[in-house]
Design an enzyme around this catalytic site. Structure first.
Site, PDB file in Angstrom:
ATOM      1  N   ARG A  75       0.861  -1.189   0.000  1.00  0.00           N
ATOM      2  CA  ARG A  75       0.000   0.000   0.000  1.00  0.00           C
ATOM      3  C   ARG A  75       0.890   1.231   0.000  1.00  0.00           C
ATOM      4  O   ARG A  75       1.608   1.490   0.967  1.00  0.00           O
ATOM      5  CB  ARG A  75      -0.921  -0.003   1.229  1.00  0.00           C
ATOM      6  CG  ARG A  75      -1.733   1.262   1.332  1.00  0.00           C
ATOM      7  CD  ARG A  75      -2.770   1.272   2.456  1.00  0.00           C
ATOM      8  NE  ARG A  75      -3.419   2.562   2.423  1.00  0.00           N
ATOM      9  CZ  ARG A  75      -3.440   3.449   3.422  1.00  0.00           C
ATOM     10  NH1 ARG A  75      -2.912   3.145   4.605  1.00  0.00           N
ATOM     11  NH2 ARG A  75      -3.997   4.619   3.272  1.00  0.00           N
ATOM     12  N   HIS A 119      -2.767  10.924   0.383  1.00  0.00           N
ATOM     13  CA  HIS A 119      -2.266  10.766   1.747  1.00  0.00           C
ATOM     14  C   HIS A 119      -1.622  12.110   2.130  1.00  0.00           C
ATOM     15  O   HIS A 119      -0.432  12.197   2.394  1.00  0.00           O
ATOM     16  CB  HIS A 119      -1.283   9.594   1.823  1.00  0.00           C
ATOM     17  CG  HIS A 119      -1.110   9.008   3.195  1.00  0.00           C
ATOM     18  ND1 HIS A 119      -1.244   7.665   3.456  1.00  0.00           N
ATOM     19  CD2 HIS A 119      -0.808   9.574   4.388  1.00  0.00           C
ATOM     20  CE1 HIS A 119      -1.026   7.420   4.741  1.00  0.00           C
ATOM     21  NE2 HIS A 119      -0.751   8.577   5.338  1.00  0.00           N
ATOM     22  N   GLU A 164      -7.437   8.787   5.873  1.00  0.00           N
ATOM     23  CA  GLU A 164      -7.755   9.494   7.117  1.00  0.00           C
ATOM     24  C   GLU A 164      -8.157  10.955   6.919  1.00  0.00           C
ATOM     25  O   GLU A 164      -7.444  11.874   7.355  1.00  0.00           O
ATOM     26  CB  GLU A 164      -6.574   9.408   8.100  1.00  0.00           C
ATOM     27  CG  GLU A 164      -6.220   7.981   8.467  1.00  0.00           C
ATOM     28  CD  GLU A 164      -5.212   7.885   9.610  1.00  0.00           C
ATOM     29  OE1 GLU A 164      -4.824   8.921  10.172  1.00  0.00           O
ATOM     30  OE2 GLU A 164      -4.821   6.758   9.938  1.00  0.00           O
ATOM     31  N   ASN A 289      -7.504   2.087   9.581  1.00  0.00           N
ATOM     32  CA  ASN A 289      -6.178   2.291  10.171  1.00  0.00           C
ATOM     33  C   ASN A 289      -6.368   2.314  11.675  1.00  0.00           C
ATOM     34  O   ASN A 289      -7.110   3.154  12.195  1.00  0.00           O
ATOM     35  CB  ASN A 289      -5.583   3.639   9.738  1.00  0.00           C
ATOM     36  CG  ASN A 289      -5.312   3.712   8.243  1.00  0.00           C
ATOM     37  OD1 ASN A 289      -5.386   2.716   7.528  1.00  0.00           O
ATOM     38  ND2 ASN A 289      -4.988   4.903   7.765  1.00  0.00           N
ATOM     39  N   TYR A 291      -4.566   2.228  15.579  1.00  0.00           N
ATOM     40  CA  TYR A 291      -3.394   2.288  16.462  1.00  0.00           C
ATOM     41  C   TYR A 291      -3.768   2.122  17.932  1.00  0.00           C
ATOM     42  O   TYR A 291      -3.117   1.403  18.664  1.00  0.00           O
ATOM     43  CB  TYR A 291      -2.637   3.614  16.253  1.00  0.00           C
ATOM     44  CG  TYR A 291      -1.997   3.676  14.893  1.00  0.00           C
ATOM     45  CD1 TYR A 291      -0.716   3.181  14.684  1.00  0.00           C
ATOM     46  CD2 TYR A 291      -2.690   4.185  13.788  1.00  0.00           C
ATOM     47  CE1 TYR A 291      -0.132   3.196  13.419  1.00  0.00           C
ATOM     48  CE2 TYR A 291      -2.116   4.200  12.524  1.00  0.00           C
ATOM     49  CZ  TYR A 291      -0.845   3.696  12.349  1.00  0.00           C
ATOM     50  OH  TYR A 291      -0.283   3.697  11.102  1.00  0.00           O
ATOM     51  N   GLU A 359      -3.678  -0.011   8.085  1.00  0.00           N
ATOM     52  CA  GLU A 359      -2.481   0.391   8.842  1.00  0.00           C
ATOM     53  C   GLU A 359      -2.618  -0.129  10.261  1.00  0.00           C
ATOM     54  O   GLU A 359      -3.713  -0.070  10.838  1.00  0.00           O
ATOM     55  CB  GLU A 359      -2.331   1.920   8.956  1.00  0.00           C
ATOM     56  CG  GLU A 359      -1.917   2.618   7.697  1.00  0.00           C
ATOM     57  CD  GLU A 359      -1.776   4.128   7.890  1.00  0.00           C
ATOM     58  OE1 GLU A 359      -1.502   4.600   9.018  1.00  0.00           O
ATOM     59  OE2 GLU A 359      -1.950   4.840   6.880  1.00  0.00           O
TER      60      GLU A 359
HETATM   61  C1  BGC Z   1      -0.895  12.180  15.024  1.00  0.00           C
HETATM   62  C2  BGC Z   1      -0.762  11.927  13.560  1.00  0.00           C
HETATM   63  C3  BGC Z   1      -1.304  10.552  13.276  1.00  0.00           C
HETATM   64  C4  BGC Z   1      -2.716  10.417  13.782  1.00  0.00           C
HETATM   65  C5  BGC Z   1      -3.146   8.987  13.700  1.00  0.00           C
HETATM   66  C6  BGC Z   1      -2.341  12.091  15.399  1.00  0.00           C
HETATM   67  O1  BGC Z   1      -2.500  12.390  16.740  1.00  0.00           O
HETATM   68  O2  BGC Z   1      -0.384  13.430  15.313  1.00  0.00           O
HETATM   69  O3  BGC Z   1       0.590  12.002  13.160  1.00  0.00           O
HETATM   70  O4  BGC Z   1      -1.213  10.289  11.914  1.00  0.00           O
HETATM   71  O5  BGC Z   1      -2.833  10.817  15.124  1.00  0.00           O
HETATM   72  O6  BGC Z   1      -4.500   8.855  13.826  1.00  0.00           O
HETATM   73  C1  BGC Z   2      -1.068   7.842   9.075  1.00  0.00           C
HETATM   74  C2  BGC Z   2       0.373   7.580   8.795  1.00  0.00           C
HETATM   75  C3  BGC Z   2       1.162   7.858  10.057  1.00  0.00           C
HETATM   76  C4  BGC Z   2       0.687   6.907  11.132  1.00  0.00           C
HETATM   77  C5  BGC Z   2       1.399   7.054  12.439  1.00  0.00           C
HETATM   78  C6  BGC Z   2      -1.543   7.225  10.346  1.00  0.00           C
HETATM   79  O1  BGC Z   2      -2.544   8.011  10.848  1.00  0.00           O
HETATM   80  O2  BGC Z   2      -1.863   7.424   7.981  1.00  0.00           O
HETATM   81  O3  BGC Z   2       0.784   8.401   7.734  1.00  0.00           O
HETATM   82  O4  BGC Z   2       2.530   7.752   9.868  1.00  0.00           O
HETATM   83  O5  BGC Z   2      -0.655   7.158  11.384  1.00  0.00           O
HETATM   84  O6  BGC Z   2       1.146   8.311  12.991  1.00  0.00           O
END
Ligand code: BGC
Ligand code: BGC
Ligand code: BGC
Length: 449
Positions: A75, A119, A164, A289, A291, A359
């Site tokens: 990707r 992006h 995003e 995506n 995290y 992601e």
């Molecule tokens: C960060 C971004 C990141 C995003 C992820 C933000 O808080 O500053 O860099 O891509 O969260 O969802």
């Molecule tokens: C973004 C990436 C970024 C990652 C970590 C995502 O939200 O798509 O570009 O590097 O988060 O912050």
């Protein structure tokens, strides 16, 4: 081999400005990220993406590395200012040719290209004309999508319109953490609408029988810090801005009225009801995506870590709460089960829509040992736990079709510059040497043994 279904897609992701470098080569025009990164004070370590991973020149080596990890999908994103340097004018054949070479190299290595059209690197002249706050940008995005698709659809079958849009709108036009660095208050919501409209217009322009099209969002489960009415209301507002403001128009064809009311934007949005059928044009898949989750409270709730005050419209009186979880170097709490929660949340809205994790990954302060190893056991554990959750949701019947690690290799982490490393592959920015980390070796063994 894993217990994942046959045909499950395993990949890694990158984004143009984060890896390519070569910002003035072969006719590329400036983007808002060039301007932003070159503005003193915007990037934590004072760096820019001028060179980054030099992927523009080293893409073949990087794709070989990706394939050597047992991955079969890449990707990447296409830089709009390489394809149409001014955003709205002549097409640059050299820019399109780069992405053709990139896609062809993927195919030669048995790697399926997944291209994201946007992006975050908006051509600067379009920002100068109003950026995502104006409708015209959505129409220019449709034209760019159509041109790119016409030129590359023989080698690229899988497309994502936007990455995003939450970040583009709220970090770009809300709190100025990202380019273009504007603080527009509730007007940042206009960017949401124009981004979503651009998505719908592009989707319609890309439609063809052999093309699979989606969008990559960053929905996150939002939990209330307590069962108090104030905290539950804080969670409703945070969920509205983070999730429903995007998922509802895309999947249900309507904006959430509470979000428009909270932000005072009801009248502005009411003018554009006619756009909702375009925005909700059916997609072939949704990219998630993921995290970390979000836990929020009203300010008089149990705040242990007030964090950064949010400047997002409608999110006044709302704070992030530290629930005691371990965190990555970004400060993001680690909660693998929340990946299951977010996938179920999306699946509830659109039960038949195929899903991809587009992601998932973690930043840690990697160190290179004397013998040149990067023993990133925390990243490996993060990936393993989240991959296990993917397997669980598939067993539970969800149509999850693939998983992309963020990211193939360390790169320019937006406002953090090169100070945050998310890669499966380590990059030495002095020499551009690539070294597969322990987590990359683990993934390769997981996928191939
Ligand atoms: C960060 C971004 C990141 C995003 C992820 C933000 O808080 O500053 O860099 O891509 O969260 O969802
Ligand atoms: C973004 C990436 C970024 C990652 C970590 C995502 O939200 O798509 O570009 O590097 O988060 O912050
Ligand atoms: C940045 C440097 C960085 C290098 C990485 C340059 O554009 O200014 O800080 O180390 O790219 O290749």
């Amino acid at each position: 081999m894993t217990n994942f279904p046959d045909g499950f897609v395993w990949g890694a992701a990158t984004a143009s400005y984060q890896v390519e470098g070569a910002v003035s080569e072969d006719g590329r025009g400036p983007s808002i990220w060039d301007t932003f990164a070159h503005t003193p004070g915007r990037i934590a370590d004072g760096s820019t993406g001028d060179v980054a991973d030099d992927h523009y020149h080293r893409y073949a080596e990087d794709i070989r590395l990706l394939a050597s990890l047992g991955l079969t999908a890449y990707r990447f994103s296409i830089a709009w200012p390489r394809v149409i340097p001014t955003g709205d004018g002549a097409t640059n054949p050299a820019g399109l040719d780069f992405y053709r070479r990139l896609a062809e190299t993927c195919l030669e290595h048995g790697v399926t290209p997944y291209a994201t059209l946007y992006h975050w690197d908006l051509p600067q002249p379009l920002e100068d004309a109003g950026g995502w706050l104006v409708r015209d940008t959505a129409e220019r995005f449709r034209d760019y999508a159509a041109i790119t698709h016409a030129a590359l659809s023989d080698v690229i079958k899988n497309w994502m319109t936007l990455n995003e849009p939450w970040c583009s709108a709220f970090l770009g036009y809300g709190n100025a953490e990202h380019a273009p660095g504007r603080t527009e208050g509730a007007s940042a919501l206009k960017a949401v609408h124009h981004l979503l409209l651009g998505h719908g217009l592009a989707l319609r322009a890309l439609r063809s029988p052999e093309t699979s099209i989606g969008i990559a969002l960053n929905p996150a489960p939002v939990y209330a810090a307590s069962s108090s009415e104030a905290d539950r209301d804080a969670a409703r507002r945070a969920d509205g801005l983070r999730n429903r403001l995007f998922l509802d128009p895309l999947l249900l064809g309507k904006y959430p009225s509470d979000v428009l009311e909270d932000t005072g934007m009801t009248d502005w949005f009411a003018q554009y009801d006619a756009d909702l059928p375009v925005i909700s044009t059916p997609m072939d898949f949704l990219g998630v995506n993921y995290y970390c989750p979000q836990t929020v409270a009203a300010p008089d709730g149990p705040i242990t870590d007030p964090g950064k005050p949010s400047t997002l419209p409608g999110s006044e009186n709302l704070v992030a709460v530290d629930t005691g979880l371990e965190r990555t170097q970004m400060g993001w709490p680690i909660q693998p089960s929340s990946l299951g929660d977010v996938l179920r949340m999306v699946n509830d809205l659109a039960p038949d829509l195929p899903l991809y994790v587009t992601e998932n990954g973690a930043a840690y302060p990697d160190e290179v040992t004397a013998d040149g190893q990067i023993e990133d056991t925390e990243r490996r554990s993060y990936l393993e736990q989240h991959i296990n959750v993917c397997q669980q949701v598939i067993s539970g019947g969800l149509p999850l079709k693939g998983y992309f690690a963020w990211t193939l290799m360390d790169n320019f982490e937006w406002s953090f510059g090169y100070s945050r490393r998310f890669g499966l592959v380590h990059v030495d920015y002095q020499t551009q040497a690539r070294t597969i980390k322990h987590s990359g070796h683990w993934l390769r063994d997981y996928l191939t043994t």
